[in-house]
Design an enzyme around this catalytic site. Structure first.
Site, short mmCIF file in Angstrom:
data_model
loop_
_atom_site.label_atom_id
_atom_site.label_comp_id
_atom_site.label_asym_id
_atom_site.label_seq_id
_atom_site.Cartn_x
_atom_site.Cartn_y
_atom_site.Cartn_z
N TYR A 52 178.54 85.46 67.14
CA TYR A 52 178.89 86.24 68.32
C TYR A 52 180.21 85.75 68.91
CZ TYR A 52 177.85 89.06 72.46
OH TYR A 52 177.89 90.01 73.45
N ASN A 122 172.84 97.20 77.27
CA ASN A 122 172.95 98.52 76.65
C ASN A 122 173.48 99.60 77.59
OD1 ASN A 122 172.31 97.91 74.01
ND2 ASN A 122 170.14 98.39 74.22
N SER A 148 168.99 103.46 67.30
CA SER A 148 168.88 102.24 68.09
C SER A 148 168.73 102.57 69.56
CB SER A 148 170.12 101.37 67.88
OG SER A 148 171.27 102.00 68.44
N ALA A 149 168.29 101.58 70.35
CA ALA A 149 168.18 101.78 71.80
C ALA A 149 169.53 102.16 72.39
CB ALA A 149 167.65 100.51 72.46
N ARG A 171 166.58 106.91 57.75
CA ARG A 171 165.24 107.45 57.54
C ARG A 171 165.06 108.58 58.54
NH1 ARG A 171 161.50 102.39 58.24
NH2 ARG A 171 159.89 103.93 58.67
N TYR A 235 181.66 98.28 67.76
CA TYR A 235 181.01 97.43 68.76
C TYR A 235 179.90 96.57 68.17
CZ TYR A 235 177.22 100.87 68.76
OH TYR A 235 176.19 101.69 68.39
N PHE A 260 185.17 96.84 70.73
CA PHE A 260 184.68 96.90 72.11
C PHE A 260 183.68 95.78 72.30
CE2 PHE A 260 181.95 97.94 75.59
CZ PHE A 260 182.77 98.56 76.51
N TRP A 261 183.90 94.95 73.32
CA TRP A 261 182.98 93.89 73.71
C TRP A 261 182.81 93.97 75.21
CZ3 TRP A 261 184.03 87.97 74.11
CH2 TRP A 261 182.82 87.28 74.22
#
Length: 323
Positions: A52, A122, A148-149, A171, A235, A260-261
């Site tokens: 990270y 998020n 994803s969330a 899927r 990201y 992007f962070w």
């Protein structure tokens, strides 16, 4: 108190330990939070593996965000105990955590704990990155790992802004749910040709922006889907692979690739922008306009099961740690 620690770098399920520690005391401008719930995000896993943007100082706590009750105040903190707050720190997977007062966001009663636990990483990233994408109403935005969330949040935000979205999946079991959230088109990259389908969907024009969380071949193929002058915002790197880009494509289509962070974005923008994003995110969550489902919750003693569950493909909701 119980807390999650790791003293070596590695896969979360291999290195995380539930331990007993002394009650932490807040320093100047800090508060102690009695943690109610904390999510398991991809950034948490990357941090534990030293992949990270910030690096763990071993031994280290884990978990970057959560919701809890302010329990004690450090010197210089002008607020009251007993407040329910969203917070960010290193070490949220714990019965008690220390957080800087600047990281706290008071949570209105209309937002339940399971949503408040996910309030920062998020939602803020999704809101900010959709703004940075700058796709006009009626334009096309593509996002990888749409199930994803984070992907679900982007889909909902784009629908509210009138932006058409294409989402990639591997899927088909979440397709109906993604369409219900507002996804315009879904492409299964395991069975369909990504670039051909995007060309078909957009009438040959391509998409104005790609939001990529995967890296590797998926990012390489996604770049080919951009329209002239388009932008790819990277990201994440879920594949842990670097993409390969065609230089001619970059030159002759005048494409832009940028990272992007959220941590850097928060430092880069002015305080008014940060406050506006916080107010908008809280309003969207409080009114139910944005949904962030939770699939399962685990105790601190179940941390190995929790991180294993968080790594499973095909999840439909977030995994929470509840001390």
């Amino acid at each position: 108190m119980k807390t999650i620690k790791f003293d070596q770098i590695g896969k979360p399920a291999d290195v995380l330990k539930t331990t007993n520690a002394a009650m932490p005391e807040p320093g100047p401008n800090e508060v102690r939070v009695k943690v109610i719930a904390a999510p398991i995000n991809p950034s948490d896993s990357m941090f534990i593996q030293n992949l990270y943007g910030i690096h763990p100082q071993l031994p280290s706590g884990a978990g970057f965000e959560g919701v809890g009750i302010v329990d004690a105040l450090g010197e210089g903190v002008q607020m009251r105990t007993g407040m329910r707050v969203s917070f960010t720190t290193v070490g949220a997977w714990s019965e008690y955590a220390i957080a800087h007062q600047r990281s706290l966001i008071p949570v209105p009663d209309a937002i339940p704990d399971e949503l408040a636990a996910q309030l920062f990483v998020n939602p803020f990233t999704a809101y900010a990155i959709v703004q940075d994408a700058n796709v006009p109403e009626g334009g096309w935005l593509m996002l990888t790992a749409a199930g994803s969330a984070f992907g679900k949040m982007v889909i909902q935000l784009c629908k509210m802004r009138g932006i058409n979205t294409i989402g990639t999946v591997r899927r088909d079991d979440l397709n109906d749910e993604l369409k219900d959230l507002g996804l315009t088109e879904v492409i299964n990259v395991a069975t369909e040709n990504l670039t051909a389908r995007v060309k078909q969907i957009t009438g040959g024009a391509g998409v104005a922006c790609v939001l990529d969380a995967v890296g590797g071949p998926t990012a390489s193929d996604s770049l080919k889907c951009l329209s002239k002058g388009g932008t790819m915002i990277v990201y994440g790197a879920l594949s842990l692979q670097d993409p390969a880009f065609n230089v001619g494509l970059l030159i002759f289509r005048e494409l832009t690739i940028k990272g992007f962070w959220l941590s850097d974005w928060m430092r880069r923008v002015d305080s008014q922008t940060r406050q506006n994003v916080a107010q908008n995110v809280i309003q969207l969550l409080a009114t139910g306009k944005i949904q962030m489902p939770v699939e399962a919750s685990y105790s601190l003693d179940q941390i190995h099961e929790a991180v294993d569950h968080a790594e499973r493909s095909g999840r439909w909701g977030k995994i929470l740690v509840k001390p």
